[in-house]
Write a protein that holds these residues in place. Structure first.
Motif, PDB file in Angstrom:
ATOM      1  N   ASP A 226      -7.693   9.925  13.531  1.00  0.00           N
ATOM      2  CA  ASP A 226      -8.160   8.549  13.570  1.00  0.00           C
ATOM      3  C   ASP A 226      -9.603   8.425  13.092  1.00  0.00           C
ATOM      4  O   ASP A 226      -9.918   7.569  12.262  1.00  0.00           O
ATOM      5  N   ALA A 227     -10.484   9.255  13.603  1.00  0.00           N
ATOM      6  CA  ALA A 227     -11.898   9.144  13.251  1.00  0.00           C
ATOM      7  C   ALA A 227     -12.138   9.383  11.764  1.00  0.00           C
ATOM      8  O   ALA A 227     -12.884   8.632  11.126  1.00  0.00           O
ATOM      9  N   ALA A 228     -11.515  10.396  11.187  1.00  0.00           N
ATOM     10  CA  ALA A 228     -11.729  10.681   9.759  1.00  0.00           C
ATOM     11  C   ALA A 228     -11.235   9.532   8.891  1.00  0.00           C
ATOM     12  O   ALA A 228     -11.873   9.168   7.899  1.00  0.00           O
ATOM     13  N   ALA A 229     -10.113   8.922   9.265  1.00  0.00           N
ATOM     14  CA  ALA A 229      -9.595   7.776   8.510  1.00  0.00           C
ATOM     15  C   ALA A 229     -10.505   6.565   8.685  1.00  0.00           C
ATOM     16  O   ALA A 229     -10.846   5.878   7.717  1.00  0.00           O
ATOM     17  N   ARG A 230     -10.912   6.296   9.886  1.00  0.00           N
ATOM     18  CA  ARG A 230     -11.747   5.119  10.181  1.00  0.00           C
ATOM     19  C   ARG A 230     -13.125   5.224   9.532  1.00  0.00           C
ATOM     20  O   ARG A 230     -13.635   4.241   8.996  1.00  0.00           O
ATOM     21  N   LEU A 231     -13.718   6.393   9.570  1.00  0.00           N
ATOM     22  CA  LEU A 231     -15.044   6.560   8.971  1.00  0.00           C
ATOM     23  C   LEU A 231     -15.002   6.396   7.449  1.00  0.00           C
ATOM     24  O   LEU A 231     -15.978   5.995   6.840  1.00  0.00           O
ATOM     25  N   ALA A 232     -13.850   6.673   6.856  1.00  0.00           N
ATOM     26  CA  ALA A 232     -13.719   6.538   5.400  1.00  0.00           C
ATOM     27  C   ALA A 232     -13.412   5.108   4.981  1.00  0.00           C
ATOM     28  O   ALA A 232     -13.675   4.738   3.843  1.00  0.00           O
ATOM     29  N   ALA A 233     -12.874   4.288   5.873  1.00  0.00           N
ATOM     30  CA  ALA A 233     -12.437   2.940   5.506  1.00  0.00           C
ATOM     31  C   ALA A 233     -12.794   1.922   6.584  1.00  0.00           C
ATOM     32  O   ALA A 233     -11.920   1.287   7.164  1.00  0.00           O
ATOM     33  N   PRO A 234     -14.086   1.722   6.856  1.00  0.00           N
ATOM     34  CA  PRO A 234     -14.460   0.813   7.951  1.00  0.00           C
ATOM     35  C   PRO A 234     -14.134  -0.652   7.686  1.00  0.00           C
ATOM     36  O   PRO A 234     -14.061  -1.431   8.613  1.00  0.00           O
ATOM     37  N   THR A 235     -13.905  -1.047   6.428  1.00  0.00           N
ATOM     38  CA  THR A 235     -13.661  -2.457   6.142  1.00  0.00           C
ATOM     39  C   THR A 235     -12.289  -2.924   6.593  1.00  0.00           C
ATOM     40  O   THR A 235     -12.057  -4.110   6.734  1.00  0.00           O
ATOM     41  N   THR A 236     -11.357  -2.021   6.813  1.00  0.00           N
ATOM     42  CA  THR A 236     -10.012  -2.387   7.253  1.00  0.00           C
ATOM     43  C   THR A 236     -10.052  -3.227   8.523  1.00  0.00           C
ATOM     44  O   THR A 236      -9.237  -4.110   8.722  1.00  0.00           O
ATOM     45  N   ALA A 237     -11.017  -2.992   9.374  1.00  0.00           N
ATOM     46  CA  ALA A 237     -11.082  -3.669  10.664  1.00  0.00           C
ATOM     47  C   ALA A 237     -11.336  -5.166  10.539  1.00  0.00           C
ATOM     48  O   ALA A 237     -11.126  -5.900  11.497  1.00  0.00           O
ATOM     49  N   SER A 238     -11.747  -5.648   9.393  1.00  0.00           N
ATOM     50  CA  SER A 238     -12.053  -7.064   9.268  1.00  0.00           C
ATOM     51  C   SER A 238     -10.807  -7.943   9.304  1.00  0.00           C
ATOM     52  O   SER A 238     -10.882  -9.092   9.699  1.00  0.00           O
TER      53      SER A 238
ATOM     54  N   SER B  23       0.806  -1.227   0.000  1.00  0.00           N
ATOM     55  CA  SER B  23       0.000   0.000   0.000  1.00  0.00           C
ATOM     56  C   SER B  23       0.839   1.278   0.000  1.00  0.00           C
ATOM     57  O   SER B  23       0.280   2.372  -0.052  1.00  0.00           O
ATOM     58  N   VAL B  24       2.157   1.162   0.052  1.00  0.00           N
ATOM     59  CA  VAL B  24       3.014   2.349   0.039  1.00  0.00           C
ATOM     60  C   VAL B  24       2.745   3.148  -1.237  1.00  0.00           C
ATOM     61  O   VAL B  24       2.690   2.595  -2.333  1.00  0.00           O
ATOM     62  N   GLY B  25       2.531   4.439  -1.088  1.00  0.00           N
ATOM     63  CA  GLY B  25       2.215   5.315  -2.211  1.00  0.00           C
ATOM     64  C   GLY B  25       0.725   5.523  -2.413  1.00  0.00           C
ATOM     65  O   GLY B  25       0.310   6.436  -3.118  1.00  0.00           O
ATOM     66  N   ARG B  26      -0.073   4.716  -1.770  1.00  0.00           N
ATOM     67  CA  ARG B  26      -1.530   4.826  -1.910  1.00  0.00           C
ATOM     68  C   ARG B  26      -2.049   6.040  -1.143  1.00  0.00           C
ATOM     69  O   ARG B  26      -1.604   6.328  -0.031  1.00  0.00           O
ATOM     70  N   ILE B  27      -3.003   6.741  -1.738  1.00  0.00           N
ATOM     71  CA  ILE B  27      -3.635   7.895  -1.095  1.00  0.00           C
ATOM     72  C   ILE B  27      -5.109   7.579  -0.880  1.00  0.00           C
ATOM     73  O   ILE B  27      -5.816   7.187  -1.811  1.00  0.00           O
ATOM     74  N   MET B  28      -5.552   7.720   0.353  1.00  0.00           N
ATOM     75  CA  MET B  28      -6.945   7.474   0.705  1.00  0.00           C
ATOM     76  C   MET B  28      -7.600   8.797   1.081  1.00  0.00           C
ATOM     77  O   MET B  28      -6.988   9.610   1.788  1.00  0.00           O
ATOM     78  N   GLN B  29      -8.800   8.996   0.612  1.00  0.00           N
ATOM     79  CA  GLN B  29      -9.572  10.170   1.011  1.00  0.00           C
ATOM     80  C   GLN B  29     -10.278   9.851   2.320  1.00  0.00           C
ATOM     81  O   GLN B  29     -10.968   8.843   2.423  1.00  0.00           O
ATOM     82  N   GLY B  30     -10.074  10.687   3.313  1.00  0.00           N
ATOM     83  CA  GLY B  30     -10.757  10.518   4.584  1.00  0.00           C
ATOM     84  C   GLY B  30     -12.169  11.063   4.505  1.00  0.00           C
ATOM     85  O   GLY B  30     -12.570  11.664   3.507  1.00  0.00           O
ATOM     86  N   ALA B  31     -12.919  10.857   5.558  1.00  0.00           N
ATOM     87  CA  ALA B  31     -14.286  11.361   5.609  1.00  0.00           C
ATOM     88  C   ALA B  31     -14.257  12.870   5.857  1.00  0.00           C
ATOM     89  O   ALA B  31     -13.601  13.330   6.787  1.00  0.00           O
ATOM     90  N   PRO B  32     -14.949  13.662   5.031  1.00  0.00           N
ATOM     91  CA  PRO B  32     -15.047  15.105   5.307  1.00  0.00           C
ATOM     92  C   PRO B  32     -15.781  15.310   6.633  1.00  0.00           C
ATOM     93  O   PRO B  32     -16.622  14.503   7.021  1.00  0.00           O
ATOM     94  N   PHE B  33     -15.452  16.384   7.326  1.00  0.00           N
ATOM     95  CA  PHE B  33     -16.113  16.647   8.591  1.00  0.00           C
ATOM     96  C   PHE B  33     -16.192  18.148   8.844  1.00  0.00           C
ATOM     97  O   PHE B  33     -15.460  18.935   8.241  1.00  0.00           O
ATOM     98  N   VAL B  34     -17.087  18.504   9.742  1.00  0.00           N
ATOM     99  CA  VAL B  34     -17.268  19.887  10.182  1.00  0.00           C
ATOM    100  C   VAL B  34     -17.252  19.873  11.705  1.00  0.00           C
ATOM    101  O   VAL B  34     -17.940  19.053  12.323  1.00  0.00           O
ATOM    102  N   LEU B  35     -16.455  20.739  12.285  1.00  0.00           N
ATOM    103  CA  LEU B  35     -16.431  20.874  13.736  1.00  0.00           C
ATOM    104  C   LEU B  35     -17.264  22.081  14.127  1.00  0.00           C
ATOM    105  O   LEU B  35     -17.109  23.154  13.559  1.00  0.00           O
TER     106      LEU B  35
END
Length: 156
Positions: A65-77, A12-24
């Protein structure tokens, strides 16, 4: 959808993942101030120059952590991760309450570590519509295969 599994993590080196957009918003800012005791440390808001709508840098950092996790929940499997630390964090441009923040996570390195991998990601948060990033952080995590803790508990 994130199709990286524990087994394919080194590729996965070099891979770019889009995180979940968020508003605080105000609610998150006040909860952060209370949870980190900033409300106690600065009870009188003794920095009048500090704009009321400015997002505290550490609040922004805490969203990694939250923005990454919300964008890629399948990683946890196939794996789970632990925070391993930060090499570099820069707060470059301001973020204000109510602004939409976009995040990207680029995998820079994957290194074997014990039964898992240390993973270095460059995390960039940018306010929507802005060219200049708001925050850039180099974040290490330790990825372990699912079942690691359970197997360790069963060993005598």
């Amino acid at each position: 959808m994130n199709d990286v599994t524990f087994e394919t993590l080194p590729q996965s080196v070099g891979r770019i993942m889009q995180g979940a957009p968020f508003v605080l918003g105000e609610e998150e800012a006040r909860a952060f101030e209370k949870g980190t005791w900033l409300d106690r440390a600065y009870p009188e808001d003794d920095v009048p120059e500090y704009p009321e709508t400015l997002v505290e840098g550490f609040l922004l950092l805490s969203m990694l952590d939250a923005a990454a996790r919300l964008a890629a929940p399948t990683t946890a499997s196939t794996m789970w991760g632990l925070n391993y630390g930060l090499d570099r964090v820069r707060f470059i441009a301001p973020v204000h309450l109510g602004q939409r923040v976009l995040s990207t996570y680029e995998t820079l390195a994957v290194e074997p570590k014990d039964n898992g991998y240390k993973v270095l990601r460059r995390c960039t948060f940018t306010v929507e519509g802005q060219d200049r990033p708001a925050m850039v952080a180099d974040w290490w995590s330790l990825a372990l295969p699912r079942g690691t803790v359970e197997r360790a508990r069963r060993q005598p």
